[in-house]
Design an enzyme around this catalytic site. Structure first.
Site, PDB file in Angstrom:
ATOM      1  N   SER A  14       0.842  -1.202   0.000  1.00  0.00           N
ATOM      2  CA  SER A  14       0.000   0.000   0.000  1.00  0.00           C
ATOM      3  C   SER A  14       0.874   1.248   0.000  1.00  0.00           C
ATOM      4  O   SER A  14       2.091   1.180   0.150  1.00  0.00           O
ATOM      5  CB  SER A  14      -0.914   0.014   1.234  1.00  0.00           C
ATOM      6  OG  SER A  14      -0.166   0.326   2.399  1.00  0.00           O
TER       7      SER A  14
ATOM      8  N   SER B 209      -2.929   6.723   5.826  1.00  0.00           N
ATOM      9  CA  SER B 209      -2.307   5.636   6.579  1.00  0.00           C
ATOM     10  C   SER B 209      -3.202   5.221   7.734  1.00  0.00           C
ATOM     11  O   SER B 209      -3.595   6.055   8.555  1.00  0.00           O
ATOM     12  CB  SER B 209      -0.931   6.070   7.114  1.00  0.00           C
ATOM     13  OG  SER B 209      -0.394   5.083   7.980  1.00  0.00           O
TER      14      SER B 209
ATOM     15  N   SER C 266       0.878   3.707   2.234  1.00  0.00           N
ATOM     16  CA  SER C 266       0.897   4.388   3.531  1.00  0.00           C
ATOM     17  C   SER C 266       2.275   4.919   3.910  1.00  0.00           C
ATOM     18  O   SER C 266       2.385   5.807   4.750  1.00  0.00           O
ATOM     19  CB  SER C 266       0.386   3.449   4.633  1.00  0.00           C
ATOM     20  OG  SER C 266       1.314   2.417   4.894  1.00  0.00           O
TER      21      SER C 266
ATOM     22  N   LYS D 293       5.326   0.470   9.287  1.00  0.00           N
ATOM     23  CA  LYS D 293       5.124   1.876   9.641  1.00  0.00           C
ATOM     24  C   LYS D 293       6.421   2.402  10.256  1.00  0.00           C
ATOM     25  O   LYS D 293       7.377   1.665  10.472  1.00  0.00           O
ATOM     26  CB  LYS D 293       3.984   2.039  10.658  1.00  0.00           C
ATOM     27  CG  LYS D 293       2.647   1.432  10.250  1.00  0.00           C
ATOM     28  CD  LYS D 293       1.979   2.172   9.116  1.00  0.00           C
ATOM     29  CE  LYS D 293       0.656   1.505   8.739  1.00  0.00           C
ATOM     30  NZ  LYS D 293       0.067   2.090   7.514  1.00  0.00           N
TER      31      LYS D 293
END
Length: 262
Positions: free
Chosen positions: A67, A227, A69, A124
């Site tokens: 993704s 996100s 994010s 992350k």
């Protein structure tokens, strides 16, 4: 799918075939007899599968970014390597830490098992450490009462969305990195799931403030307005950590990205 468990079962199965043949079955056959096909294949696969299992479990593991994010640091389609031992040595499959080494620092990009569904791996950036007071209000990040400053770095054209977003340089700990902040996106957040220690977070129309519990981390994506992270589903327990991302080893659509990131 628990790939680590499947790989472990293959190691056990092929290792059993090799051991049975090496210590017993071979001695029962005539000296000039060929090994059965199942012995030949099982025995030849065992050292390869064992090497992959050890490498993947204790040293490095490859992941693919699914993704946007973490844009602009990591893009969809990036294949990355993750250091599996930097935060401690863990037993494979059950992920139990047996040797303490380092702990995550602010600014580290980490892969972890998604707390609401540990079968999924997320990536992350670590923003808050255990005991930190983290606030994100009106698109401004504050840690322990100190606003984290960021400076303009020009607009960023997202190759996936063909959309320009303001880009900024931000420094967390010793790490300077780029973030995206969309001025037209809503500035407030709401939790999407009820999570452990949710009483440590307080939400309003401007954003969220949280006290990070012991043994947990507050993580956010570099693409701040696109996100799903700790602002929405809570903290990452230490036992969910997989490792520290450090290297892009391939991207089919952009070979120039190979070797970037650290």
């Amino acid at each position: 799918m628990n790939f680590a468990l499947i790989l472990f079962l293959f190691v056990v199965f092929t290792g059993a075939l090799w051991a049975i043949n090496h210590f017993w079955a071979r001695k029962q056959r005539p000296a000039d007899a060929k090994d059965p096909w199942w012995v030949e294949y099982g025995g030849s696969f065992f050292p390869v599968i064992l090497a992959v299992f050890v490498l993947r479990s204790f040293l490095v593991e490859p992941f693919k970014i699914p993704s946007g994010s973490m844009t602009p640091t990591l893009l969809v389609g990036d294949f990355i390597l993750v250091n599996k031992f930097t935060y401690g040595i863990r037993l494979p499959v059950i992920n139990k830490k047996i040797v303490e080494l380092n702990t995550p620092k602010r600014g580290d990009v980490v892969v972890f098992r998604y707390p609401p569904d540990p079968s999924l791996d997320y990536i992350k950036r670590v923003v808050g450490l255990p005991g930190d007071h983290v606030e994100y209000h009106n698109k401004k990040l504050t840690i322990n009462g100190q606003e984290v400053k960021h400076e303009s770095a020009g607009d960023y054209l997202d190759p996936a969305r063909l959309y320009y977003t303001p880009r900024f340089k931000e420094t967390l700990g010793d790490v300077q990195h780029a973030i995206l902040i969309d001025p037209e996106a809503p500035g407030f957040v709401r939790p999407i799931v009820r999570f452990p220690d949710s009483d440590q977070c307080h939400y309003n129309n401007d954003g969220v403030s949280c006290r990070v519990p012991a043994g947990h981390y507050f993580v956010m994506g570099d693409n701040r307005d696109n996100s799903q992270d700790s602002r929405f589903w809570g903290f990452v327990p230490d036992q969910n950590l997989v490792g520290k991302a450090f290297f892009i080893w391939f991207n089919f659509s952009d070979l120039q990205r190979i070797g970037r990131f650290h």
